[in-house]
Scaffold this active site. Sequence first.
Site, mmCIF file in Angstrom:
data_model
loop_
_atom_site.group_PDB
_atom_site.id
_atom_site.type_symbol
_atom_site.label_atom_id
_atom_site.label_comp_id
_atom_site.label_asym_id
_atom_site.label_seq_id
_atom_site.Cartn_x
_atom_site.Cartn_y
_atom_site.Cartn_z
ATOM 1 N N TYR A 24 0.820 -1.213 0.000
ATOM 2 C CA TYR A 24 0.000 0.000 0.000
ATOM 3 C C TYR A 24 0.853 1.262 0.000
ATOM 4 O O TYR A 24 0.446 2.286 -0.540
ATOM 5 C CB TYR A 24 -0.974 -0.016 1.183
ATOM 6 C CG TYR A 24 -2.155 -0.915 0.919
ATOM 7 C CD1 TYR A 24 -3.296 -0.419 0.295
ATOM 8 C CD2 TYR A 24 -2.112 -2.261 1.255
ATOM 9 C CE1 TYR A 24 -4.373 -1.253 0.041
ATOM 10 C CE2 TYR A 24 -3.180 -3.092 1.002
ATOM 11 C CZ TYR A 24 -4.306 -2.583 0.384
ATOM 12 O OH TYR A 24 -5.375 -3.407 0.112
ATOM 13 N N GLU A 66 -8.029 -7.942 4.586
ATOM 14 C CA GLU A 66 -7.157 -8.928 3.950
ATOM 15 C C GLU A 66 -6.444 -9.774 4.994
ATOM 16 O O GLU A 66 -6.298 -10.994 4.819
ATOM 17 C CB GLU A 66 -6.161 -8.219 3.026
ATOM 18 C CG GLU A 66 -6.856 -7.608 1.824
ATOM 19 C CD GLU A 66 -6.117 -6.446 1.190
ATOM 20 O OE1 GLU A 66 -4.917 -6.245 1.482
ATOM 21 O OE2 GLU A 66 -6.757 -5.713 0.415
ATOM 22 N N TYR A 117 -13.296 -18.339 -5.797
ATOM 23 C CA TYR A 117 -12.570 -18.516 -7.044
ATOM 24 C C TYR A 117 -11.107 -18.753 -6.741
ATOM 25 O O TYR A 117 -10.653 -18.588 -5.617
ATOM 26 C CB TYR A 117 -12.750 -17.305 -7.959
ATOM 27 C CG TYR A 117 -12.447 -15.984 -7.276
ATOM 28 C CD1 TYR A 117 -11.154 -15.507 -7.178
ATOM 29 C CD2 TYR A 117 -13.472 -15.222 -6.738
ATOM 30 C CE1 TYR A 117 -10.877 -14.314 -6.552
ATOM 31 C CE2 TYR A 117 -13.210 -14.021 -6.107
ATOM 32 C CZ TYR A 117 -11.909 -13.575 -6.016
ATOM 33 O OH TYR A 117 -11.634 -12.386 -5.385
ATOM 34 N N ARG A 132 -5.538 -14.439 -13.750
ATOM 35 C CA ARG A 132 -6.995 -14.305 -13.873
ATOM 36 C C ARG A 132 -7.635 -15.166 -12.800
ATOM 37 O O ARG A 132 -7.042 -16.136 -12.329
ATOM 38 C CB ARG A 132 -7.494 -14.763 -15.257
ATOM 39 C CG ARG A 132 -6.979 -13.951 -16.410
ATOM 40 C CD ARG A 132 -7.558 -12.535 -16.413
ATOM 41 N NE ARG A 132 -7.117 -11.787 -17.571
ATOM 42 C CZ ARG A 132 -6.003 -11.073 -17.649
ATOM 43 N NH1 ARG A 132 -5.176 -11.023 -16.626
ATOM 44 N NH2 ARG A 132 -5.694 -10.414 -18.744
ATOM 45 N N GLN A 133 -8.849 -14.817 -12.427
ATOM 46 C CA GLN A 133 -9.582 -15.582 -11.442
ATOM 47 C C GLN A 133 -10.706 -16.357 -12.131
ATOM 48 O O GLN A 133 -11.375 -15.824 -13.012
ATOM 49 C CB GLN A 133 -10.189 -14.674 -10.365
ATOM 50 C CG GLN A 133 -9.172 -14.164 -9.363
ATOM 51 C CD GLN A 133 -8.319 -13.039 -9.894
ATOM 52 O OE1 GLN A 133 -8.762 -12.229 -10.683
ATOM 53 N NE2 GLN A 133 -7.074 -12.994 -9.453
#
Length: 172
Positions: A24, A66, A117, A132-133
């Site tokens: 971050y 998270e 996912y 990609r998910q």
Amino acid sequence: QPPASVLGRIAHKHASLGVTAEQYDVVQFYLFYAIAEVLGGAVTADVAAAWDELYWLMAHTLIDMEAELYREARQEPGQNWRPWLVIARHEENDDVASFLLRPADGGDPPPFLPGQYVSVAVTLPDGARQIRQYSFSNAPQRPIRRISVKRVCGGPGPDGEVSTWLHANVNV
């Protein structure tokens, strides 16, 4: 949508990609550099302070969400990639292929809930690593995981690099 709902979706995406709290700081640095470059003199000290306060309010909320997701998954924050083997491939139709997967290390796959996912990382011919998910397309209690991938091509937008690559290159 309420902010908590939106931030929850972002937190899940971040955790699926292995985002860590330290990243971050990097995002903040480059985001604010870009804001200052684009807006120029419009970014007064008060405007910059307001953007910075808003950014860190959202960032700390995401970091906390998270961290909880990592705890629930019993994973350390960061890149937790695990190699999987394709044990079967089924052509569902011309544009959808299902891949049955099991962990390459022979261990048990982690549990999952409906709607979850998995992130799939591939290295494309140009050397770019793309992630990609894909949603699981079988029951959570099964020891084998299945993803069903729709090839994205020929539509109004660009072809899907990862879906096209998976269809062309991934077999048992």
